[in-house]
Design an enzyme around this catalytic site. Structure first.
Site, PDB file in Angstrom:
ATOM      1  N   GLU A  97       0.840  -1.213   0.000  1.00  0.00           N
ATOM      2  CA  GLU A  97       0.000   0.000   0.000  1.00  0.00           C
ATOM      3  C   GLU A  97       0.869   1.256   0.000  1.00  0.00           C
ATOM      4  OE1 GLU A  97      -2.240  -1.501   3.419  1.00  0.00           O
ATOM      5  OE2 GLU A  97      -4.054  -1.190   2.245  1.00  0.00           O
TER       6      GLU A  97
ATOM      7  N   GLU B 214      -3.766  -9.412   4.281  1.00  0.00           N
ATOM      8  CA  GLU B 214      -4.476  -9.049   5.509  1.00  0.00           C
ATOM      9  C   GLU B 214      -5.607 -10.018   5.848  1.00  0.00           C
ATOM     10  OE1 GLU B 214      -3.431  -7.060   3.179  1.00  0.00           O
ATOM     11  OE2 GLU B 214      -2.709  -5.162   4.015  1.00  0.00           O
TER      12      GLU B 214
END
Ligand code: T1G
Length: 693
Positions: A105, A125
Site C-alpha cells: 500500500e 491481511e
C-alpha cells in the site's frame, strides 16, 4: 530511527530500517514522514526514492502493534501515504524481497514503482482476519484490474512481481540493482515533467462489474465459514468503483469493524504464536545449529513413511531402515502411492514425484545409516524395543548425529539413558499422517543440548512444521490435555448425554471432529490400553467405564466396523448406535445415576475447560513455556477451531474469572474430584488477567 535519509545526485533515498521485515510500526511511520519533509525542504533534492533495508521492502503494518494504541497512532499509514502522494517531487518505490500488506500500500501511494522481478507481492491481511486498510482495496484494482485485485485480496496469495509485468503496477521490473534503477528513473522523472501520476486518479474499468461482484459476494460468502473478513474484502474492493475518497472511507469503516473482531485477534495470535514457538526461553537465538544434510528413519510403517515424506518434500535425502525386506517394500510402495495420488490430483508433477523418490534409499543394515546427521526412530511404542534401537544407534551413529524418538508418550529421559550421548537425544513427536499434520512436538529431555534444540527448531521450519517444545511428562502437551477432554466426555455420558450429542455440540463450537468420532477413527483400543496402564500407575485417576464396556463388546472403532457409532462397509459415516446408547443408559442405572438433560453449552464448557485447566497445570510445571505454545499445539494438531485461536486464548476471551467459576461448579458435581483447579488459573482469575496477557 527506523528510516534513514541520504542524498545522492539530487535524489533523496529514504531507507526503511526496522528488522526483520521493515514492519511499518509507529516509529517507522514517524521516520518516513520526517524524511519526506526533509526532502521537500531540501532545494538540492529533485526526486525521492523509498526503499527497504535487509531482505524486504516492507512486510506491512507491524502486527505486534495491533491491539495497542500505537497501531492507529498518527502518523497513521494513511497519513504517510497521503504525504507521499501529495509530494511535488516524484517519489519512486524501489521494491525487493517482500512488499506485503501496508508495504505494498505504501508503494501504491508512490508515483512510480520499480521492482526486482522476484519481489513477493501480496495483500495478505485476510489471513489476519482483516482487509487492506491503507488504500489497498482502492488502489490495487486501479493498477491490476478489478478481478485480479479481488482475487489477490480475498485469497491473500503472494504473487511474484515479474508475473504482473503486463499490469500498470510497476513502471520497471529489473533483474539487477533495484535501488540504482529506481534512482536513475527518479532523476529522469523529475526532469521529464513537473507533475507525476497518482494511482488514485486512475479509473477502475470492468464491463460487467455488478454481475461479477454479485457472483463474487455469493461465492465468498458460501466459503468463508466463520470468518467475516473475506466478504468484507469483496465489499471493500467493490467500493473501488465509487469516487476514490468515498471508496477509501468505506474501506476504512470496514477495516475498523474487522480490527476489533475475535476472529482477527485469533488469527493474529496464531501468526505470532507460530513464530514465537520457535523461540526457546533458555536457548540463545544465535546458537549455531548442526547441519542436517542426511536423515535416517527407523521403521517404514505409517509413521515412519509419513515422516520420510516430510523430509523428501523438503528435498532432504532419507534412508529408511527396517528389519525385514517385505516391510521395507510395503513402506516404499505406500510412499510412492501417496505421491502418485497427489500427482493424479494435479498437485504434484510426475517429475517432482520422481525427484522425491530419488532422494529415498532403503536398507536392512544399521551400517548404512551411520553417517546420517539425524536419525528418527518410529518403531513400536514399547520401551524394550526403543532400548534395543537406541543402544544400537549409540554404537553405530557418527559423533554429533542427533538421535530422535517419535514416541508419543514415553519418557525421553529414559530413552536418552540407553545411550552414552544423552545430550544428542530429543523427542520429535509427529502427528499422523506425518506428511500432512503441521504440528511437531519437540520433546526436550533434561540433558538435550541447546544446539540440538536449535537445530530441530530450524529444521522444523524447513519441513513446514509448527514446532512446539514440550518437557517430559505423560502425553507431553497435546495428548495430556486430550486425556482430560476425553475423560469429561465420558462423564457426560454417565450423567445423561449420548455420543452423538457430545460430538455435535463440540463440532458446532468449531472442532473438526468430536471426541467419540475421533476415537472411533483412531481406535478405541488405544485409549483402552492407556486406561489400563493408568489404572495400575494412578488408580485414583478414574474414568467413565463406558469406554471399557465398549471395547469389551469388541467395538474398537471404524477399523472393527463398530465403535461408539455403527458403520457400514465402504461408508465412513458414523451412525448413532442403539446398542451402544442402550449400554450407556443401562450403565448410568448401574451407577445409580438419574440421567438428566445436558445442554450443549455445558458440554462445550466442560470439554474446553478440561483442556484449559490441564494447560494451566502444564504451564505451572514448565512442560510448556508459554500459553501461546499450548494454543499452537491445539490449533495445529488437534483440530481446535482457528477462528477461536486455541484453548488458552479462548479462555482469555471468556474471561478466566468465569472459567474458574464454572470449574468450581463442576468440581462439586459428578466425579468432581477430576477438577483439580490449577492454582495459576485461580490466581490469574483473581488478578483479572489472562494467560496471553
Ligand atoms: N509485522 C511484524 N512482524 C512481522 C511481520 C509484520 N508484518 N511480518 C513478519 N514479521 C516477523 C515474524 O513475526 C518473524 O519474527 C520474522 O518477521 C520473520 O517472519 C494497514 C493492516 C514477510 C513473508 O501479513 O507473511 O499491513 O519470530 O518467520 O518465512 O493494510 O513473515 O523472527 O521475531 O514469517 O521469511 C500485513 C506477514 C500486515 C505479512 C516473511 N502483512 N508476514 O516470511 O519469515 S497487516 C502480512 C509474512 C497490514 C495494512 C494491514 C512473512 C514474510 P520473529 P517469518 P519468512
Amino acid at each position: 530511527m527506523t528510516a534513514h535519509y541520504q542524498v545522492r545526485d539530487a535524489v533523496a533515498v529514504i531507507t526503511l530500517d526496522n528488522p526483520p521485515v521493515n514492519g511499518l510500526g509507529h516509529r517507522t511511520r514517524v521516520g518516513i514522514v520526517e524524511c519526506m519533509t526533509r526532502a521537500f525542504d531540501d532545494s538540492s533534492v529533485e526526486a525521492i526514492v523509498l526503499t527497504g533495508s535487509g531482505r524486504a521492502f516492507s512486510g506491512g503494518a507491524d502486527i505486534r502493534e495491533f491491539g495497542t494504541p500505537k497501531a492507529l497512532q498518527e502518523p497513521s499509514l494513511h497519513t504517510v501515504i497521503e504525504t507521499i502522494e501529495a509530494s511535488g517531487k516524484p517519489v519512486v518505490a524501489a521494491m525487493h524481497g517482500v512488499a506485503m500488506g501496508g508495504g505494498l500500500e505504501l508503494a501504491l501511494g508512490c508515483h512510480y514503482r520499480i521492482a526486482a522481478k522476484d519481489t513477493q507481492i501480496a495483500l495478505p491481511e485476510v489471513n489476519l482476519g482483516l482487509l487492506p486498510g491503507a488504500g489497498g482495496t482502492q488502489r490495487l484494482p486501479r493498477v491490476i484490474g478489478l478481478e485480479a485485485a479481488l482475487n489477490m485480496i480475498v485469497s491473500g496469495k503472494t504473487v511474484l512481481a515479474g508475473k504482473l509485468a503486463d499490469a500498470r503496477l510497476f513502471d520497471e521490473l529489473v533483474d539487477g540493482d533495484v535501488l540504482e534503477a529506481a534512482t536513475g528513473f527518479a532523476c529522469r522523472a523529475a526532469r521529464a515533467s513537473a507533475s507525476h501520476p497518482k494511482v488514485r486518479d486512475l479509473a477502475v474499468r470492468h464491463e460487467s462489474a455488478e454481475a461479477y461482484l454479485g457472483f463474487a459476494r455469493t461465492t465468498v460468502a458460501a466459503s468463508a465459514g466463520p470468518f467475516p473478513a473475506p466478504l468484507q474484502c469483496v465489499k471493500a474492493v467493490a467500493a473501488s468503483l465509487k469516487p476514490f475518497d468515498e471508496g477509501l472511507r468505506e474501506e476504512r469503516r470496514r477495516f475498523m469493524e474487522l480490527l476489533g473482531t475475535s476472529e482477527a485477534r485469533a488469527l493474529r495470535h496464531a501468526f505470532l504464536g507460530e513464530r514465537a514457538a520457535s523461540r526457546i526461553p533458555d536457548v540463545p537465538a544465535d546458537i549455531a545449529a548442526r547441519n542436517i544434510a542426511k536423515v535416517a528413519i527407523i521403521g517404514a510403517g505409517t509413521m515412519g513413511g509419513g515422516i520420510a515424506m516430510t523430509f523428501l518434500n523438503a528435498g532432504i535425502p532419507v534412508t529408511v531402515l527396517e528389519t525385514k525386506a517385505d516391510a521395507l517394500e510395503r513402506g516404499v510402495a505406500t510412499i510412492r502411492r501417496n505421491y502418485e495420488n497427489t500427482a493424479k490430483k494435479g498437485k504434484l508433477s510426475q517429475g517432482a514425484v520422481e525427484t522425491r523418490m530419488g532422494l529415498l534409499t532403503t536398507t536392512l543394515s544399521y551400517n548404512d545409516i551411520k553417517d546420517a546427521d539425524l536419525v528418527i526412530e518410529a518403531v513400536f511404542e514399547d520401551f524394550s524395543v526403543k532400548e534395543t534401537v537406541f543402544r544400537t544407534l549409540d554404537e553405530v551413529m557418527k559423533p554429533g548425529a542427533i538421535l530422535a524418538s517419535n514416541t508419543s508418550t514415553l519418557d525421553v529421559n529414559r530413552i536418552a539413558s540407553f545411550t552414552r550421548r544423552p545430550q544428542d537425544v530429543v523427542g520429535l513427536h509427529f502427528f499422523s499422517p506425518a506428511n500432512v499434520m503441521k504440528l511437531l512436538e519437540v520433546v526436550r529431555g533434561e540433558t538435550t543440548s541447546h544446539d540440538v534444540l536449535a537445530t530441530v527448531m530450524q529444521l522444523a521450519k524447513k519441513i513446514g512444521k509448527v514446532a512446539v517444545v514440550s518437557g517430559v511428562c505423560d502425553g507431553f502437551i497435546g495428548n495430556r490435555m486430550v486425556e482430560q477432554y476425553s475423560r469429561q466426555a465420558g462423564f457426560l455420558l454417565d450423567e445423561g448425554a449420548l455420543p452423538e450429542q457430545v460430538d455435535r455440540a463440540i463440532e458446532k463450537f468449531g472442532f473438526a471432529m468430536g471426541p467419540f468420532r475421533m476415537i472411533d477413527m483412531a481406535g478405541n483400543d488405544i485409549a483402552w490400553a492407556i486406561r489400563k496402564r493408568r489404572a495400575v500407575e494412578q488408580p485414583e485417576f478414574n474414568y467413565s467405564k463406558t469406554g471399557d464396556l465398549l471395547c469389551e463388546m469388541g467395538r474398537l472403532g471404524q477399523k472393527a466396523g463398530a465403535g461408539w457409532y455403527d458403520y457400514k462397509p465402504g461408508d465412513r459415516k458414523a451412525y448413532p448406535s442403539a446398542v451402544v446408547n442402550d449400554m450407556i443408559v443401562r450403565h448410568s442405572g448401574e451407577l445409580g445415576i438419574t440421567r438428566r438433560k445436558i445442554s450443549d453449552a455445558e458440554i462445550v464448557e466442560r470439554l474446553i475447560d478440561a483442556l484449559v485447566n490441564e494447560g494451566a497445570l502444564i504451564l505451572e510445571e514448565g512442560i510448556a513455556s508459554k500459553a501461546s505454545d499450548i494454543d499452537m499445539v491445539y490449533l495445529n494438531g488437534y483440530g481446535f477451531p482457528k477462528f477461536r485461536g486455541g484453548p488458552m486464548l479462548y479462555a482469555d476471551q471468556v474471561g478466566l474469572f468465569n472459567v474458574a467459576q464454572a470449574m468450581r461448579r463442576y468440581a462439586k458435581g459428578y466425579q468432581g474430584h477430576a477438577w483439580r483447579i490449577a492454582r495459576s488459573l485461580e490466581q490469574l482469575a483473581s488478578d483479572g488477567k489472562g494467560f496471553n496477557d
